[in-house]
Write a protein that holds these residues in place. Structure first.
Motif, PDB file in Angstrom:
ATOM      1  N   UNK A 132       0.844  -1.197   0.000  1.00 21.21           N
ATOM      2  CA  UNK A 132       0.000   0.000   0.000  1.00 21.21           C
ATOM      3  C   UNK A 132       0.881   1.251   0.000  1.00 21.21           C
ATOM      4  N   UNK A 133       0.431   2.260  -0.710  1.00 19.71           N
ATOM      5  CA  UNK A 133       1.042   3.576  -0.595  1.00 19.71           C
ATOM      6  C   UNK A 133      -0.059   4.555  -0.206  1.00 19.71           C
ATOM      7  N   UNK A 134       0.085   5.152   0.969  1.00 15.86           N
ATOM      8  CA  UNK A 134      -0.916   6.090   1.513  1.00 15.86           C
ATOM      9  C   UNK A 134      -2.313   5.485   1.498  1.00 15.86           C
ATOM     10  N   UNK A 135      -2.406   4.190   1.873  1.00 18.65           N
ATOM     11  CA  UNK A 135      -3.692   3.524   1.999  1.00 18.65           C
ATOM     12  C   UNK A 135      -4.230   2.907   0.732  1.00 18.65           C
ATOM     13  N   UNK A 136      -3.550   3.040  -0.407  1.00 17.84           N
ATOM     14  CA  UNK A 136      -4.016   2.487  -1.676  1.00 17.84           C
ATOM     15  C   UNK A 136      -3.083   1.350  -2.121  1.00 17.84           C
ATOM     16  N   UNK A 137      -3.688   0.218  -2.522  1.00 12.57           N
ATOM     17  CA  UNK A 137      -2.876  -0.902  -3.003  1.00 12.57           C
ATOM     18  C   UNK A 137      -2.221  -0.531  -4.335  1.00 12.57           C
ATOM     19  N   UNK A 138      -0.942  -0.895  -4.483  1.00  8.90           N
ATOM     20  CA  UNK A 138      -0.218  -0.640  -5.724  1.00  8.90           C
ATOM     21  C   UNK A 138       0.463  -1.924  -6.174  1.00  8.90           C
ATOM     22  N   UNK A 139       0.941  -1.933  -7.408  1.00 10.71           N
ATOM     23  CA  UNK A 139       1.610  -3.108  -7.963  1.00 10.71           C
ATOM     24  C   UNK A 139       2.992  -3.268  -7.325  1.00 10.71           C
ATOM     25  N   UNK A 140       3.252  -4.368  -6.590  1.00 11.46           N
ATOM     26  CA  UNK A 140       4.567  -4.561  -5.964  1.00 11.46           C
ATOM     27  C   UNK A 140       5.709  -4.579  -6.974  1.00 11.46           C
ATOM     28  N   UNK A 141       5.428  -5.024  -8.219  1.00 17.07           N
ATOM     29  CA  UNK A 141       6.486  -5.103  -9.227  1.00 17.07           C
ATOM     30  C   UNK A 141       6.916  -3.732  -9.706  1.00 17.07           C
ATOM     31  N   UNK A 142       6.089  -2.720  -9.489  1.00 21.33           N
ATOM     32  CA  UNK A 142       6.415  -1.387  -9.987  1.00 21.33           C
ATOM     33  C   UNK A 142       6.955  -0.455  -8.929  1.00 21.33           C
ATOM     34  N   UNK A 143       7.229  -0.958  -7.736  1.00 19.94           N
ATOM     35  CA  UNK A 143       7.715  -0.101  -6.656  1.00 19.94           C
ATOM     36  C   UNK A 143       9.111   0.428  -6.993  1.00 19.94           C
TER      37      UNK A 143
END
Length: 452
Positions: free
Chosen positions: A390-401
């Motif tokens: 999560x970034x600031x409470x929103x799920x994001x793609x782990x591969x794109x971190x």
């Protein structure tokens, strides 16, 4: 001819008797005195030659008359058990066990032997199956490169001998190509488990060990170890240098730092703010972030994380420093773990078999620390790790971190690093180095017997 007994004291003849005997010889043989034969000096045998001769002799006498060939019997002292009681479990009699104990007591106090100590014995049993077995030999390791042996001589007496192997400290340079995985390839070349784990953890800062590493990728690992004359590794040092593809690490400890760190060739700290994956070995990506057909529900559904197929019990590591927010059961996720990191990032882990030592809400964790283990709890079709960010409470793609790297050395630290880098480069160019080593460690509880 009398049987030679090495335990019998030699006869001592006074010098004047030799003079009288010489005079008598002259009288009897008419003055003809034969010159005595001059015995040639026997060359002194080396320790290795003695060991070889002894091995041949004991092999020839390995099956005493009336007894079977010796069998290797491992012995472990149990809680509350004496050495003699442990020896009796091999099948030898009380008198034999007492004799072995008396022999070993010349080296150390048997009362210091604690529960759990292991040693090896060679035992021969009566051919008819009746009567007590007999000890042929015993080996007890007393240190990383030392051991005591008890063997039976030809006259039946027990002989005690201490063996100390020479130890060499060597810096090993392992170079190869990836075949299957980095871990398996390094193991085939002789890298120990700690070295393999350290290399995987290092490269996980820059590479996805499942998708970024391919067959025939070049790698080099450099580390120190201590090896005995027989080729047995008794100690392994830290990883000194690691290279995989175009990723390179040099080990260096800056002034004032509590521990050594790893830097690239320019002196940049290679420790990223977040590792690419929470697993460093034995996995593959089985499901990516995005829409997919749900394996249980059967319809298309948003998959808000990544799945890593791995065996049950595979360690899950924290990709960055943080604080545990949750460690509990959570519906279809089964055993669930959530960690809060810096810069508004959080990571989540599902289907865990169990948690790492001390992992609970409020517990601080460090990058690379084992926080859990892969499992198949909750709504799961098999062992795997479900991983979310999560970034600031929103799920994001782990591969794109995207993460930032560490600091760059400067001043005196940079000068010292360059000198250390040059030393490591020379070792790599030479293919390694060797020098004598001294090991002080010994088995706990063993101390010399009291003299007097």
């Amino acid at each position: 001819m009398a049987q030679f007994d090495p335990r019998r004291q030699p006869m001592r003849i006074a010098p004047h008797l030799f003079t009288a005997a010489a005079a008598l010889t002259v009288a009897v043989f008419g003055g003809r005195v034969h010159q005595p034969a001059i015995a040639e000096d026997v060359p002194q045998l080396t320790d290795t030659q003695v060991d070889i001769l002894e091995a041949r002799a004991f092999a020839a006498a390995s099956a005493p008359q009336g007894l079977t060939a010796p069998e290797a019997v491992a012995v472990q002292i149990r809680r509350g058990e004496t050495f003699e009681q442990a020896m009796r479990r091999t099948g030898i009699g009380a008198d034999e066990a007492s004799a072995v104990a008396a022999t070993l007591s010349n080296a150390f106090d048997l009362r210091d032997l604690g529960a759990g100590l292991r040693f090896e014995t060679a035992i021969s049993k009566p051919r008819g199956g009746r009567g007590d077995a007999r000890l042929i030999g015993l080996t007890m390791r007393t240190g990383p490169a030392s051991q005591l042996t008890v063997s039976r001589s030809f006259d039946g007496a027990l002989r005690l001998r201490a063996l100390d192997e020479k130890v060499t400290a060597e810096t090993v340079v392992l170079t190869g190509k990836v075949e299957g995985s980095l871990t398996a390839s390094a193991q085939r070349l002789g890298a120990s488990a700690p070295i393999r784990r350290a290399a995987n953890k290092l490269f996980s800062h820059k590479l996805d060990m499942d998708r970024d590493v391919r067959a025939n990728d070049n790698f080099t690992l450099v580390f120190g170890r201590s090896v005995t004359e027989t080729g047995r590794t008794v100690a392994t040092d830290d990883l000194l240098y690691a290279q995989l593809k175009d990723v390179v690490y040099y080990r260096f400890q800056p002034a004032g730092a509590k521990e050594a760190q790893y830097f690239d060739a320019t002196g940049k700290n290679m420790r990223s703010t977040m590792m690419r994956t929470p697993l460093d070995r034995g996995f593959r990506v089985s499901s990516s972030f995005g829409f997919r057909r749900h394996p249980i529900a059967g319809y298309r559904k948003m998959h808000q994380g990544m799945d890593f197929a791995a065996s049950t019990g595979t360690p899950v590591i924290a990709p960055a420093d943080g604080v545990v927010v949750e460690a509990r059961r959570w519906g279809g996720y089964g055993n669930w773990l959530r960690i809060r990191h810096a810069n508004g990032l959080e990571t989540g882990y599902g289907h865990l078999s169990r948690y790492g030592s001390g992992i609970r809400a409020g517990q601080r964790v460090s990058q690379g620390q084992t926080v859990a283990f892969v499992g198949s709890t909750g709504a799961s079709t098999g062992p795997h790790l479900h991983y979310e960010i999560w970034r600031n409470g929103q799920r994001i793609n782990p591969a794109g971190i995207k993460t930032s790297e560490g600091t760059v050395l400067a001043g005196a630290d940079l000068t010292a690093f360059r000198a250390e880098k040059a030393r490591i480069d020379r070792i790599i160019a030479a293919g390694g180095e060797r020098k004598p080593a001294v090991l002080q460690a010994s088995v706990p509880g063993l101390r010399p017997a009291a003299q007097g």
